[in-house]
Design an enzyme around this catalytic site. Structure first.
Site, PDB file in Angstrom:
ATOM      1  CG  HIS A 113      -1.261  -3.780   4.495  1.00  0.00           C
ATOM      2  ND1 HIS A 113       0.040  -4.194   4.299  1.00  0.00           N
ATOM      3  CD2 HIS A 113      -1.997  -4.443   3.572  1.00  0.00           C
ATOM      4  CE1 HIS A 113       0.091  -5.055   3.283  1.00  0.00           C
ATOM      5  NE2 HIS A 113      -1.140  -5.221   2.822  1.00  0.00           N
ATOM      6  CD  GLN A 137      -5.867 -10.001  -1.946  1.00  0.00           C
ATOM      7  OE1 GLN A 137      -6.746  -9.548  -2.690  1.00  0.00           O
ATOM      8  NE2 GLN A 137      -6.125 -10.867  -0.980  1.00  0.00           N
ATOM      9  CB  SER A 138       1.359 -10.325  -2.965  1.00  0.00           C
ATOM     10  OG  SER A 138       1.629  -9.895  -1.650  1.00  0.00           O
ATOM     11  CB  VAL A 139      -0.756 -12.799   1.182  1.00  0.00           C
ATOM     12  CG1 VAL A 139      -1.243 -13.921   2.087  1.00  0.00           C
ATOM     13  CG2 VAL A 139       0.778 -12.790   1.115  1.00  0.00           C
ATOM     14  CG  ASN A 145      -3.051  -3.664  -1.101  1.00  0.00           C
ATOM     15  OD1 ASN A 145      -3.414  -2.504  -1.312  1.00  0.00           O
ATOM     16  ND2 ASN A 145      -1.866  -3.953  -0.579  1.00  0.00           N
ATOM     17  CG  HIS A 183      -3.230  -9.211   4.406  1.00  0.00           C
ATOM     18  ND1 HIS A 183      -3.527 -10.087   3.394  1.00  0.00           N
ATOM     19  CD2 HIS A 183      -2.449  -8.261   3.857  1.00  0.00           C
ATOM     20  CE1 HIS A 183      -2.943  -9.707   2.283  1.00  0.00           C
ATOM     21  NE2 HIS A 183      -2.283  -8.571   2.531  1.00  0.00           N
ATOM     22  CG  ASP A 227       4.609  -6.628   5.614  1.00  0.00           C
ATOM     23  OD1 ASP A 227       3.464  -6.647   5.133  1.00  0.00           O
ATOM     24  OD2 ASP A 227       5.620  -6.959   4.959  1.00  0.00           O
TER      25      ASP A 227
END
Ligand code: AMP
Length: 110
Positions: A98, A90-92, A83, A96, A28
């Site tokens: 983590h 969640q931002s992307v 997320n 994915h 990350d």
């Protein structure tokens, strides 16, 4: 193209900790723990629910890769999480997983 699709296409020069025909792992950019790795499907799905419906075996692979990387990193415990949605952080919007560890992780998370 989304940022993780660009990473998967090799456009950003990201170093991969693991890759196969379906899955990639990389560190990350803004780590929240000494080990903070993202494990993603090569194919674009907005979130884990879409991934689970379309490619359940790839979803299982993400967790297998996370487990292998946790061992390689020498973690004595770790957290894996998705997320889903803006209100969950969640931002992307490319699914994915983590993988975090290397420090005590509080529960519940913020
Ligand atoms: P989330 O907030 O769950 O959507 O997680 C997105 C994660 O992607 C965040 O932890 C970001 O720090 C990370 N991130 C965003 N862009 C990059 C990038 N180019 N390389 C590595 N990690 C990234």
């Amino acid at each position: 193209m989304c940022i993780f699709c660009k990473i998967a296409a090799g456009e950003l020069g990201t170093a991969f900790l693991y890759e196969d025909e379906n899955v990639l792992a990389f560190r990350d950019l803004d780590p929240q723990a000494p080990t903070h790795i993202l494990i993603i499907p090569r194919s674009h799905y907005e979130n884990v629910e879409e991934l689970a419906s379309a490619e359940p075996l790839t979803l299982a692979s993400l967790f297998r890769v996370a487990s292998d990387l946790a061992d390689l990193e020498g973690l004595d415990g770790h957290r894996t999480l998705f997320n889903t949605g803006v209100s969950a952080g969640q931002s992307v919007f490319h699914a994915h997983l983590h993988l975090m560890g290397g420090r005590p992780l509080a529960w519940p998370p913020g």
